[in-house]
Design an enzyme around this catalytic site. Structure first.
Site, PDB file in Angstrom:
ATOM      1  N   ASP A 178      94.392 -69.439  78.204  1.00  0.00           N
ATOM      2  CA  ASP A 178      94.545 -69.831  79.627  1.00  0.00           C
ATOM      3  C   ASP A 178      94.738 -68.654  80.389  1.00  0.00           C
ATOM      4  OD1 ASP A 178      97.138 -68.619  78.769  1.00  0.00           O
ATOM      5  OD2 ASP A 178      97.949 -70.871  78.237  1.00  0.00           O
TER       6      ASP A 178
ATOM      7  N   ASP B  26      97.126 -66.157  82.973  1.00  0.00           N
ATOM      8  CA  ASP B  26      98.337 -66.024  83.810  1.00  0.00           C
ATOM      9  C   ASP B  26      98.085 -65.104  84.756  1.00  0.00           C
ATOM     10  OD1 ASP B  26      99.817 -67.917  81.718  1.00  0.00           O
ATOM     11  OD2 ASP B  26      99.406 -66.045  80.417  1.00  0.00           O
TER      12      ASP B  26
ATOM     13  N   ASP C 250     106.972 -59.029  76.764  1.00  0.00           N
ATOM     14  CA  ASP C 250     107.231 -58.798  75.230  1.00  0.00           C
ATOM     15  C   ASP C 250     106.545 -57.650  74.684  1.00  0.00           C
ATOM     16  OD1 ASP C 250     104.784 -60.579  75.580  1.00  0.00           O
ATOM     17  OD2 ASP C 250     105.729 -62.208  74.359  1.00  0.00           O
TER      18      ASP C 250
HETATM   19  P1  ATP Z   1      98.619 -67.329  74.621  1.00  0.00           P
HETATM   20  O1  ATP Z   1      97.300 -66.705  74.269  1.00  0.00           O
HETATM   21  O2  ATP Z   1      99.254 -68.252  73.594  1.00  0.00           O
HETATM   22  O3  ATP Z   1      98.672 -67.946  75.823  1.00  0.00           O
HETATM   23  P2  ATP Z   1     100.288 -65.614  75.971  1.00  0.00           P
HETATM   24  O4  ATP Z   1     100.686 -64.173  75.522  1.00  0.00           O
HETATM   25  O5  ATP Z   1      99.222 -65.440  77.260  1.00  0.00           O
HETATM   26  O6  ATP Z   1      99.497 -66.124  74.632  1.00  0.00           O
HETATM   27  P3  ATP Z   1     101.960 -67.151  77.289  1.00  0.00           P
HETATM   28  O7  ATP Z   1     103.061 -68.021  76.945  1.00  0.00           O
HETATM   29  O8  ATP Z   1     100.864 -67.761  78.269  1.00  0.00           O
HETATM   30  O9  ATP Z   1     101.516 -66.411  76.300  1.00  0.00           O
HETATM   31  O10 ATP Z   1     102.704 -65.843  78.422  1.00  0.00           O
HETATM   32  C1  ATP Z   1     101.970 -65.289  79.147  1.00  0.00           C
HETATM   33  C2  ATP Z   1     102.585 -63.794  79.346  1.00  0.00           C
HETATM   34  O11 ATP Z   1     104.025 -63.929  79.614  1.00  0.00           O
HETATM   35  C3  ATP Z   1     102.677 -63.066  77.952  1.00  0.00           C
HETATM   36  O12 ATP Z   1     101.445 -62.538  77.604  1.00  0.00           O
HETATM   37  C4  ATP Z   1     103.842 -62.195  78.137  1.00  0.00           C
HETATM   38  O13 ATP Z   1     103.365 -61.180  78.583  1.00  0.00           O
HETATM   39  C5  ATP Z   1     104.746 -62.741  78.832  1.00  0.00           C
HETATM   40  N1  ATP Z   1     105.941 -63.655  78.166  1.00  0.00           N
HETATM   41  C6  ATP Z   1     105.678 -64.960  77.882  1.00  0.00           C
HETATM   42  N2  ATP Z   1     106.835 -65.533  77.104  1.00  0.00           N
HETATM   43  C7  ATP Z   1     107.708 -64.274  77.054  1.00  0.00           C
HETATM   44  C8  ATP Z   1     108.922 -63.915  76.454  1.00  0.00           C
HETATM   45  N3  ATP Z   1     109.658 -65.027  75.720  1.00  0.00           N
HETATM   46  N4  ATP Z   1     109.360 -62.863  76.844  1.00  0.00           N
HETATM   47  C9  ATP Z   1     108.969 -61.756  77.387  1.00  0.00           C
HETATM   48  N5  ATP Z   1     107.439 -62.027  78.047  1.00  0.00           N
HETATM   49  C10 ATP Z   1     106.984 -63.147  77.719  1.00  0.00           C
HETATM   50 MG    MG Z   2      98.597 -67.408  78.476  1.00  0.00          MG
END
Ligand code: ATP
Ligand code: MG
Length: 454
Positions: free
Chosen positions: A50, A52, A138
């Protein structure tokens, strides 16, 4: 920073809807960047799950720009921009707020940030600048920003270097950051398995010791997280990594207890769990549907059998023992992971069909095969058979029975009834009422024997 010609990220690989959101926010005078997994995965040459977006617009300002916008979340307020089935998640820049972690004062309505007694962030809505936003994320590889006005990639935390080193490194003090939000432990394990990055030493070190903090996380959030871990095509690696890191017992306590048993059943169960996880990953790779209910039915199968046996020992009738054990095992699991009712019901149906699949009598067979969960229950039986040779004959029987037409099914049933109950071949004797009673008890026992396979 990487300029346009220094990286491989191309607009071609970015969702059109995400680009629309970026342009729209920029036109309205706001900063807007692609961030997180989208940028990270594109740099790794993977297809992002996805996209963001991060912006300096507040949730209300975002909502004013998009008709298809919904504001969600309390702990973390977010805007979802909806385009059919695609959702672009737009988050306002946030800042770290360590001063919040010492405050235990009673919350007022206006509190933007709040921490629990364990130092956990229960509300995280302090807005900040782009740089603040980078440092509150994170992992360094998740804090890379793609700017659509000049196609540059901005890096404030060393994420590009860590991508090169293929390592997952926490921004800031890992222990403190895990305490703020223990779900980050799961994110570290999930992401390292998904994109095949090593968890950097300091990021890795506190995991085992802090894993028990997961017991303070809401079961609803753990349900969302467990779906991400189990249904993203890397379930087997993730489950095993959770086990290795001493985290799995806080998510699947009964499963881990049964797996750690020294009995031969535990070995079979381990094989069963592993093949179910592998099979789930394969189904996802083949774009076949998967349901979390199936995996939870697998995880809790051995605990269920153990609980049934306990109830049987206490003299509870078999049917009641199965029902009670199913409720009990499911309720215990739901205290950790909030499995919604429709999935827990589905898992219970898969279980109950396991017992019915073992009863090969005409009436039962035809009712089982028409059950809406027959397919899942049959797949479940086949997986069990792969780790328990005694079940192979039964699984093969159902494999064959399914593909026959009605006439052949009838013949097959006749043959089976004769094989399983050779007594049926003898001419019927007249029985007086006393013997009749004894016969019916014997019959019940033999049907239970069939059940034992199921
Ligand atoms: P995925 O490929 O699973 O979507 P993602 O890293 O994009 O992985 P998301 O849950 O979509 O995960 O979160 C988007 C972004 O928001 C992350 O890349 C990170 O920068 C931030 N983020 C998400 N959850 C947290 C958290 N619990 N603490 C700090 N930052 C977070
Ligand atoms: Mg994501």
């Amino acid at each position: 920073m990487l300029t346009r010609d220094q990286h491989q990220v191309s607009r071609k690989n970015i969702s059109k809807n995400a680009l629309k959101v970026l342009y729209r926010l920029n036109q309205a005078g706001y900063q807007a960047y692609l961030v997180g997994g989208g940028v990270r995965d594109l740099l790794l040459g993977l297809r992002p799950k996805d996209f963001d977006v991060a912006t300096d617009a507040t949730p209300e300002q975002i909502k004013a720009e998009f008709r298809n916008c919904r504001l969600i979340g309390r702990r973390f307020r977010l805007a979802h921009i909806l385009y059919g089935r695609e959702i672009i998640e737009v988050a306002t820049f946030r800042a770290n707020h360590p001063e919040a972690s010492v405050s235990n004062k009673k919350p007022s309505k206006r509190d933007l940030s709040r921490t629990s007694e364990q130092g956990m962030l229960v509300r995280d809505n302090v807005y900040g600048s782009l740089v603040d936003d980078a440092f509150r994320r994170d992992f360094t590889v998740n804090a890379l920003y793609y700017r659509v006005t000049d196609f540059a990639i901005l890096d404030y935390t060393g994420g590009l270097k860590d991508l090169d080193k293929r390592q997952l490194k926490f921004i800031g003090d890992p222990e403190e950051r895990y305490r703020e939000d223990p779900v980050r432990i799961l994110r570290a394990i999930r992401l390292s398995c998904k994109i095949n990055l090593q968890i950097e030493t300091k990021t890795h070190a506190p995991i085992k010791q802090l894993a028990q903090l997961l017991t303070h996380v809401s079961s609803a959030r753990l349900w969302d997280e467990s779906n991400k871990m189990l249904l993203a095509g890397h379930a087997q690696a993730t489950f095993n990594s959770l086990k290795q890191h001493g985290v799995a017992q806080y998510l699947f306590p009964l499963t881990i207890q049964s797996l750690n048993d020294t009995s031969s059943q535990a070995q079979n169960f381990n094989q069963f769990v592993q093949s179910a996880l592998k099979n789930t990953d394969k189904r996802i790779a083949d774009q076949q549907p998967v349901t979390p209910a199936f995996l939870f039915a697998v995880f809790l199968w051995q605990p269920l059998l153990e609980q049934i046996e306990l109830f049987n020992h206490k003299g509870m009738p078999p049917y009641e023992a199965r029902q009670k054990a199913a409720s009990q095992v499911m309720t215990t699991q739901q205290q950790c992971i909030g499995i919604p009712k429709r999935f827990s019901m589905m898992a219970k149906e898969i279980w109950s069909l396991q017992f019915r699949l073992g009863v090969r009598r005409r009436k039962s067979v035809f009712s089982v095969i028409q059950h809406p969960r027959f397919r899942a229950a049959y797949d479940f039986l086949c997986l069990r058979a792969a780790s328990d040779t005694e079940l192979q004959e039964l699984a093969d029987w159902w494999t064959e029975f399914q593909i026959l037409d009605d006439q052949d099914r009838n013949q097959m049933l006749q043959r089976t009834e004769k094989q399983l109950n050779p007594k049926n071949l003898k001419p019927k004797k007249k029985v007086n009422s006393k013997n009749k009673h004894r016969r019916s008890r014997t019959k019940t026992k033999s049907s239970n024997d069939n059940d034992a396979h199921g």
